[in-house]
Design an enzyme around this catalytic site. Structure first.
Site, PDB file in Angstrom:
ATOM      1  N   TYR A  15      11.547  31.637 -18.936  1.00 28.22           N
ATOM      2  CA  TYR A  15      10.549  30.643 -18.563  1.00 28.22           C
ATOM      3  C   TYR A  15       9.402  31.324 -17.828  1.00 28.22           C
ATOM      4  CZ  TYR A  15      14.053  27.027 -19.652  1.00 28.22           C
ATOM      5  OH  TYR A  15      14.989  26.221 -20.263  1.00 28.22           O
ATOM      6  N   GLY A  28      15.716  17.188 -23.056  1.00 32.30           N
ATOM      7  CA  GLY A  28      14.791  16.431 -23.888  1.00 32.30           C
ATOM      8  C   GLY A  28      15.087  14.959 -24.011  1.00 32.30           C
ATOM      9  N   PRO A  29      15.539  14.278 -22.948  1.00 30.60           N
ATOM     10  CA  PRO A  29      15.929  12.869 -23.102  1.00 30.60           C
ATOM     11  C   PRO A  29      14.759  11.940 -23.396  1.00 30.60           C
ATOM     12  CG  PRO A  29      15.915  13.478 -20.783  1.00 30.60           C
ATOM     13  CD  PRO A  29      15.746  14.758 -21.560  1.00 30.60           C
ATOM     14  N   ALA A  49      12.275  12.905 -25.461  1.00 31.49           N
ATOM     15  CA  ALA A  49      11.793  13.269 -26.801  1.00 31.49           C
ATOM     16  C   ALA A  49      10.324  13.680 -26.794  1.00 31.49           C
ATOM     17  CB  ALA A  49      12.035  12.118 -27.776  1.00 31.49           C
ATOM     18  N   LYS A  50      10.018  14.640 -25.923  1.00 26.45           N
ATOM     19  CA  LYS A  50       8.660  15.191 -25.823  1.00 26.45           C
ATOM     20  C   LYS A  50       7.617  14.107 -25.545  1.00 26.45           C
ATOM     21  CE  LYS A  50       9.584  19.250 -28.667  1.00 26.45           C
ATOM     22  NZ  LYS A  50       9.196  20.070 -29.835  1.00 26.45           N
ATOM     23  N   GLY A  51       8.011  13.122 -24.736  1.00 24.73           N
ATOM     24  CA  GLY A  51       7.088  12.066 -24.331  1.00 24.73           C
ATOM     25  C   GLY A  51       7.014  10.890 -25.282  1.00 24.73           C
ATOM     26  N   LEU A  52       7.737  10.956 -26.411  1.00 24.40           N
ATOM     27  CA  LEU A  52       7.705   9.834 -27.352  1.00 24.40           C
ATOM     28  C   LEU A  52       8.441   8.615 -26.808  1.00 24.40           C
ATOM     29  CD1 LEU A  52       8.305  11.716 -30.726  1.00 24.40           C
ATOM     30  CD2 LEU A  52       6.159  10.731 -29.888  1.00 24.40           C
ATOM     31  N   LEU A  53       9.355   8.839 -25.871  1.00 20.77           N
ATOM     32  CA  LEU A  53      10.092   7.728 -25.270  1.00 20.77           C
ATOM     33  C   LEU A  53       9.518   7.394 -23.900  1.00 20.77           C
ATOM     34  CD1 LEU A  53      13.663   8.751 -26.431  1.00 20.77           C
ATOM     35  CD2 LEU A  53      12.207   6.944 -27.376  1.00 20.77           C
ATOM     36  N   THR A  54       8.194   7.359 -23.838  1.00 20.03           N
ATOM     37  CA  THR A  54       7.454   6.936 -22.646  1.00 20.03           C
ATOM     38  C   THR A  54       6.310   6.036 -23.110  1.00 20.03           C
ATOM     39  OG1 THR A  54       5.773   8.697 -22.609  1.00 20.03           O
ATOM     40  CG2 THR A  54       7.919   9.207 -21.623  1.00 20.03           C
TER      41      THR A  54
END
Length: 276
Positions: free
Chosen positions: A40, A179-180, A182-187
């Site tokens: 990282y 990734g809970p 999903a790269k911001g798709l679940l916001t």
């Protein structure tokens, strides 16, 4: 109830000051599971985590990962015991500790000498340098080999409402779900995050149809779904504001019947690669 941890891969996105502020905000909120890796930001994240928490080490559950050897122009996969020994020593130094609560092999393929890697990890656990052995993987053939031939305490793998592949393996091992969201798709920002490539097995059109139908607040339901399967839910954060939104969503109550309905109507996609 599953524990909320913090993945630190993106904490340096807005600089070192913000990175330290994220770590301190997480600590004040009661988060004690901090996950990092040597790759990282090319060692820098480990150094910041180490310097921030050196005096509070015993309060934390501290994890890191090794196996991706940094090179001048990127990195290469190296699961050999001789390299992992060097990688682990470097992580311990940067994190300012003499042990890790959990150390992951950061990937792997079925073509690796997995027995050598497994033997190395067992030896480190016996020595007390690591307390738990972890594997971070999305490859079912590698996961199965570790479970059949190794001593695997924890599996890190993606888990979200949009990626529930791990459920198809029916494993009896604690899961750290990365990734809970999903790269911001679940916001609430899903429309800004959705691109033409879609996400995992979902194409863009499918997601445009699906995401507006999910119950609100979508972030709270996504994290609640992850809590049902994962021992640790591991979102990341690139700002204090983003972290606080995630913490608030994690703590928010949801309608369990609505969550049951969402889980029943969303498909569980199978693994399409590395199944055997």
């Amino acid at each position: 109830m599953a524990e909320l941890g913090l993945g630190t891969m993106s904490i340096l996105k807005h600089g070192e000051t913000e990175a330290k502020a994220i770590l301190e905000a997480a600590y004040r909120a009661g988060i004690r599971h901090f996950d990092t890796a040597d790759v990282y930001d090319r060692y820098k994240v480990e150094e910041i985590v180490g310097s921030t928490f050196a005096s509070r080490r015993e309060e934390l559950f501290l994890t890191s990962k090794g196996g991706n050897e940094l090179t001048a122009d990127g990195m290469r996969w190296n699961p050999r015991a001789s390299y992992l020994e060097t990688a682990l020593a470097g992580s311990l130094e940067r994190l300012q500790t003499d042990y890790l609560d959990l150390y992951y092999v950061h990937g792997g393929t079925i073509e690796d000498d997995l027995d050598e890697t497994i033997a190395f990890m067992r030896e480190q656990k016996q020595r007390g340098v690591i307390r738990q052995i972890g594997l971070s993987s999305i490859r079912p053939n590698v996961i199965r080999y570790w479970l059949e031939h190794g001593e695997l305490d924890v599996l890190m793998t993606p888990y979200s409402l949009l990626d529930r592949r791990i459920e198809t393996l029916e494993l009896d091992v604690p899961i750290v779900g990365r990734g809970p969201l999903a790269k911001g798709l679940l916001t609430d920002e899903w429309s800004e995050r959705l691109g033409e490539k879609g996400f995992e097995s979902w194409n863009e059109d499918e997601l445009r149809d699906l995401l507006p139908t999910l119950p609100k607040p979508i972030q709270a339901y996504a994290l609640a779904a992850a809590r049902r399967t994962c021992a640790v839910v591991l979102p990341g954060a690139s700002s204090v504001e983003q972290l606080q939104e995630t913490i608030d969503a994690f703590q928010q109550s949801v309608d369990e019947d609505k969550l049951d309905d969402v889980l029943s109507r969303l498909p569980i996609h199978p693994y399409t690669k590395h199944a055997t």
